[in-house]
Scaffold this active site. Structure first.
Site, PDB file in Angstrom:
ATOM      1  N   GLU A   1      -4.601   4.852   6.636  1.00  0.00           N
ATOM      2  CA  GLU A   1      -4.218   4.562   5.249  1.00  0.00           C
ATOM      3  C   GLU A   1      -4.445   5.749   4.289  1.00  0.00           C
ATOM      4  O   GLU A   1      -3.575   6.068   3.487  1.00  0.00           O
ATOM      5  CB  GLU A   1      -4.974   3.311   4.762  1.00  0.00           C
ATOM      6  CG  GLU A   1      -4.454   2.796   3.432  1.00  0.00           C
ATOM      7  CD  GLU A   1      -5.036   1.445   3.038  1.00  0.00           C
ATOM      8  OE1 GLU A   1      -4.782   0.464   3.744  1.00  0.00           O
ATOM      9  OE2 GLU A   1      -5.733   1.394   2.018  1.00  0.00           O
TER      10      GLU A   1
ATOM     11  N   ARG B   1       0.830  -1.219   0.000  1.00  0.00           N
ATOM     12  CA  ARG B   1       0.000   0.000   0.000  1.00  0.00           C
ATOM     13  C   ARG B   1       0.861   1.265   0.000  1.00  0.00           C
ATOM     14  O   ARG B   1       0.534   2.258   0.658  1.00  0.00           O
ATOM     15  CB  ARG B   1      -0.945   0.049   1.210  1.00  0.00           C
ATOM     16  CG  ARG B   1      -1.843  -1.144   1.375  1.00  0.00           C
ATOM     17  CD  ARG B   1      -2.858  -1.304   0.251  1.00  0.00           C
ATOM     18  NE  ARG B   1      -3.811  -2.324   0.597  1.00  0.00           N
ATOM     19  CZ  ARG B   1      -3.637  -3.628   0.363  1.00  0.00           C
ATOM     20  NH1 ARG B   1      -2.552  -4.056  -0.266  1.00  0.00           N
ATOM     21  NH2 ARG B   1      -4.558  -4.490   0.713  1.00  0.00           N
TER      22      ARG B   1
ATOM     23  N   SER C   1     -10.542   0.623   3.377  1.00  0.00           N
ATOM     24  CA  SER C   1      -9.765   0.277   4.580  1.00  0.00           C
ATOM     25  C   SER C   1      -9.198   1.561   5.162  1.00  0.00           C
ATOM     26  O   SER C   1      -8.457   2.270   4.478  1.00  0.00           O
ATOM     27  CB  SER C   1      -8.600  -0.639   4.218  1.00  0.00           C
ATOM     28  OG  SER C   1      -9.053  -1.758   3.534  1.00  0.00           O
TER      29      SER C   1
HETATM   30  P1  NAP Z   1      -9.967 -10.866   5.867  1.00  0.00           P
HETATM   31  O1  NAP Z   1     -10.166 -12.191   5.240  1.00  0.00           O
HETATM   32  O2  NAP Z   1     -10.849 -10.430   6.968  1.00  0.00           O
HETATM   33  O3  NAP Z   1      -8.447 -10.729   6.305  1.00  0.00           O
HETATM   34  C1  NAP Z   1      -7.992  -9.557   6.972  1.00  0.00           C
HETATM   35  C2  NAP Z   1      -6.617  -9.210   6.473  1.00  0.00           C
HETATM   36  O4  NAP Z   1      -5.751 -10.320   6.561  1.00  0.00           O
HETATM   37  C3  NAP Z   1      -6.637  -8.789   5.028  1.00  0.00           C
HETATM   38  O5  NAP Z   1      -6.762  -7.404   4.956  1.00  0.00           O
HETATM   39  C4  NAP Z   1      -5.340  -9.317   4.469  1.00  0.00           C
HETATM   40  O6  NAP Z   1      -4.314  -8.368   4.389  1.00  0.00           O
HETATM   41  C5  NAP Z   1      -4.880 -10.368   5.455  1.00  0.00           C
HETATM   42  N1  NAP Z   1      -4.964 -11.680   4.796  1.00  0.00           N
HETATM   43  C6  NAP Z   1      -6.078 -12.453   4.638  1.00  0.00           C
HETATM   44  N2  NAP Z   1      -5.749 -13.591   4.006  1.00  0.00           N
HETATM   45  C7  NAP Z   1      -4.426 -13.531   3.745  1.00  0.00           C
HETATM   46  C8  NAP Z   1      -3.505 -14.412   3.108  1.00  0.00           C
HETATM   47  N3  NAP Z   1      -3.909 -15.589   2.602  1.00  0.00           N
HETATM   48  N4  NAP Z   1      -2.209 -14.021   3.002  1.00  0.00           N
HETATM   49  C9  NAP Z   1      -1.800 -12.844   3.500  1.00  0.00           C
HETATM   50  N5  NAP Z   1      -2.619 -11.968   4.113  1.00  0.00           N
HETATM   51  C10 NAP Z   1      -3.913 -12.312   4.244  1.00  0.00           C
HETATM   52  O7  NAP Z   1      -9.937  -9.819   4.675  1.00  0.00           O
HETATM   53  P2  NAP Z   1     -10.945  -8.687   4.236  1.00  0.00           P
HETATM   54  O8  NAP Z   1     -10.952  -7.587   5.204  1.00  0.00           O
HETATM   55  O9  NAP Z   1     -12.229  -9.311   3.825  1.00  0.00           O
HETATM   56  O10 NAP Z   1     -10.174  -8.210   2.933  1.00  0.00           O
HETATM   57  C11 NAP Z   1      -9.908  -9.052   1.828  1.00  0.00           C
HETATM   58  C12 NAP Z   1      -9.017  -8.284   0.859  1.00  0.00           C
HETATM   59  O11 NAP Z   1      -9.698  -7.117   0.388  1.00  0.00           O
HETATM   60  C13 NAP Z   1      -7.732  -7.810   1.520  1.00  0.00           C
HETATM   61  O12 NAP Z   1      -6.654  -7.983   0.640  1.00  0.00           O
HETATM   62  C14 NAP Z   1      -7.980  -6.364   1.788  1.00  0.00           C
HETATM   63  O13 NAP Z   1      -6.809  -5.571   1.725  1.00  0.00           O
HETATM   64  C15 NAP Z   1      -8.931  -5.989   0.681  1.00  0.00           C
HETATM   65  N6  NAP Z   1      -9.759  -4.891   1.115  1.00  0.00           N
HETATM   66  C16 NAP Z   1      -9.524  -3.690   0.570  1.00  0.00           C
HETATM   67  C17 NAP Z   1     -10.269  -2.620   0.970  1.00  0.00           C
HETATM   68  C18 NAP Z   1     -10.018  -1.286   0.360  1.00  0.00           C
HETATM   69  O14 NAP Z   1     -10.725  -0.402   0.595  1.00  0.00           O
HETATM   70  N7  NAP Z   1      -8.988  -1.133  -0.429  1.00  0.00           N
HETATM   71  C19 NAP Z   1     -11.255  -2.755   1.938  1.00  0.00           C
HETATM   72  C20 NAP Z   1     -11.452  -4.010   2.515  1.00  0.00           C
HETATM   73  C21 NAP Z   1     -10.677  -5.071   2.088  1.00  0.00           C
HETATM   74  P3  NAP Z   1      -4.002  -7.482   3.087  1.00  0.00           P
HETATM   75  O15 NAP Z   1      -4.917  -6.340   3.179  1.00  0.00           O
HETATM   76  O16 NAP Z   1      -2.594  -7.127   3.343  1.00  0.00           O
HETATM   77  O17 NAP Z   1      -4.216  -8.276   1.865  1.00  0.00           O
END
Ligand code: NAP
Length: 327
Positions: free
Chosen positions: A321, A157, A227
């Site tokens: 962020e 990021r 996020s």
């Molecule tokens: P989640 O399954 O609740 O997991 C929470 C965090 O754990 C994620 O943000 C992700 O980090 C990390 N994670 C999960 N599985 C992983 C793996 N296999 N290897 C490494 N890291 C892992 O996730 P969530 O909140 O539903 O989000 C899913 C994805 O959508 C994430 O990549 C998240 O960044 C993205 N997201 C983006 C936004 C946005 O506004 N840009 C909002 C919500 C979620 P990372 O974020 O580092 O990938």
């Protein structure tokens, strides 16, 4: 170009704080960029910014869009996209062409020009992996340049555009090198369980859209900036202590230590769904701060409450962020 005065900023950023900017210039062609003043702050869709207050600094928004293929061989295609193009449109258009790479990044709000700045990422994929070149107007040298992707400092990021190059370059276009044969990334929860059904970029994109729509509040109806905090990374020693105390703590190994989901920390600190006045953490997704008409100060004060609650419970510092403008 068009110059707007005394602009209501609520329509120009997804947190929709009712603040006013002295001026906003709408840029319709890259050739107009040299006319902008050096202090001018560039906006995309405003999906990753917090305006701290009314804004005296001049603002500008790129309204350029469109894409073209600039190189192609049997395995790859290079597509150059204008900075004001909407990100999710690009994902749908490239996947529609049968090209693979951006499907995990579906439904991220924002523009193509903003994507390299924070190296947008989701579901194990980061935009920087596919960025071949970034075209930019160099305000220091007064000329248009193309910067190779590997020189942009892409990290989690983050990129040089977010830090040391923040005031120097205006991103005018981005060239993506996409695959013609799929190399899908299905390592994240939500995708890996459906591995057998997800055989194409289109199937992955549709699944990511479905997951995001079910888990995340829509910024059109519930103003938010996605996020709101980075997922913190702690060293192994600290992680061992945390796991002793909280055996259920989720974590993912990285090159720098263990990445802990900020959403989990916020929920454990009792802040998921917590509101104060017009600002709160979403009850749908603990990592998303939502704003119902609060000012920039309200948002930053509320964020400090969340940071304090997480610090008190876990001694972990959460970092905001989005970029803060006008502090
Ligand atoms: P989640 O399954 O609740 O997991 C929470 C965090 O754990 C994620 O943000 C992700 O980090 C990390 N994670 C999960 N599985 C992983 C793996 N296999 N290897 C490494 N890291 C892992 O996730 P969530 O909140 O539903 O989000 C899913 C994805 O959508 C994430 O990549 C998240 O960044 C993205 N997201 C983006 C936004 C946005 O506004 N840009 C909002 C919500 C979620 P990372 O974020 O580092 O990938």
């Amino acid at each position: 170009m068009q110059i707007l005065r005394h602009v209501d900023l609520s329509v120009y950023h997804t947190l929709a704080a009712p603040l006013v900017a002295d001026s906003l210039t709408l840029i319709e062609a890259d050739s107009e960029l040299p006319a902008l003043s050096r202090q001018c702050v560039i906006l995309g869709r405003g999906s990753n910014v917090i305006f701290a207050d009314n804004i005296r600094l001049p603002l500008a928004k790129l309204c350029t869009n469109g894409w073209q293929v600039v190189a192609e061989n049997a395995d790859h295609v290079s597509v150059r996209v204008k900075g004001g193009h909407e990100w999710h449109q690009l994902v749908m258009q490239t996947v529609g062409q049968g090209w693979q790479g951006l499907e995990n990044l579906a439904l991220i709000p924002g523009t193509v020009g903003a994507a390299p700045v924070q190296n947008i990422g989701a579901y194990g994929v980061e935009a920087g992996q596919f960025i071949e070149q970034v075209g930019a107007y160099d305000r220091l040298g007064g000329k248009q340049v193309q910067i190779p992707g590997e020189k942009c400092g892409f990290a989690y990021r983050n990129s040089y555009f977010k830090r040391q190059w923040r005031e120097r370059f205006i991103i005018t276009d981005v060239t993506f090198r996409l695959n013609k044969t799929p190399r899908l990334c299905l390592s994240y929860a939500g995708l890996k369980e459906k591995r057998d059904q997800l055989q194409s970029a289109r199937a992955v994109m549709d699944e990511v859209i479905a997951i995001r729509q079910s888990k995340l509040p829509d910024p059109e109806t519930t103003p938010n900036a996605g996020s709101f905090f980075h997922n913190p990374v702690v060293d192994m020693e600290k992680f061992a202590l945390l796991r002793e105390r909280y055996p259920q703590i989720p974590a993912h190994p990285t090159d720098y230590g263990m990445k802990i989901p900020a959403a989990w920390l916020i929920e454990q600190a009792g802040m998921k769904g917590f509101r104060q006045g017009k600002v709160g953490m979403s009850a749908q997704h603990a990592l998303v701060l939502t704003n119902q008409g609060g000012s920039g100060r309200d948002i930053l004060q509320f964020a400090a409450l969340v940071q304090a609650a997480v610090w008190q419970r876990f001694v972990i510092d959460l970092h905001i962020e989005p970029i803060v403008i006008g502090e």
